[in-house]
Scaffold this motif. Structure first.
Motif, PDB file in Angstrom:
ATOM      1  N   ARG A  25     -14.411 -10.396  38.018  1.00 42.46           N
ATOM      2  CA  ARG A  25     -13.148 -10.363  38.647  1.00 42.46           C
ATOM      3  C   ARG A  25     -12.434  -9.186  37.964  1.00 42.46           C
ATOM      4  O   ARG A  25     -12.449  -8.970  36.916  1.00 42.46           O
ATOM      5  N   LEU A  26     -11.956  -8.416  38.765  1.00 45.49           N
ATOM      6  CA  LEU A  26     -11.247  -7.538  38.347  1.00 45.49           C
ATOM      7  C   LEU A  26      -9.547  -7.478  38.215  1.00 45.49           C
ATOM      8  O   LEU A  26      -9.177  -7.636  39.366  1.00 45.49           O
ATOM      9  N   ASP A  27      -9.177  -7.702  37.109  1.00 49.62           N
ATOM     10  CA  ASP A  27      -7.822  -7.988  37.146  1.00 49.62           C
ATOM     11  C   ASP A  27      -6.733  -6.666  37.298  1.00 49.62           C
ATOM     12  O   ASP A  27      -5.746  -7.391  38.177  1.00 49.62           O
TER      13      ASP A  27
END
Length: 53
Positions: A25-27
């Protein structure tokens, strides 16, 4: 910087979880100034690095 593996260092426990899908997941994306601050904290590679080829 990650070095390529020099051998098979896997745990080899033989456990597979079919219903657990790995995710990434890319925050957020870092701003260029923030990236420079983080990279300034990273130590340079040393010549006697045992993992280097």
């Amino acid at each position: 910087m990650l070095h390529p593996p020099n051998g098979d260092y896997g745990l080899g426990v033989g456990r597979v979880f079919e219903h657990m899908t790995p995710t990434l997941r890319l925050d957020r994306i870092l701003y260029p100034a923030e990236t420079k601050r983080w990279l300034a904290r990273v130590a340079p590679a040393v010549e006697n690095d045992l993992m280097a080829d």
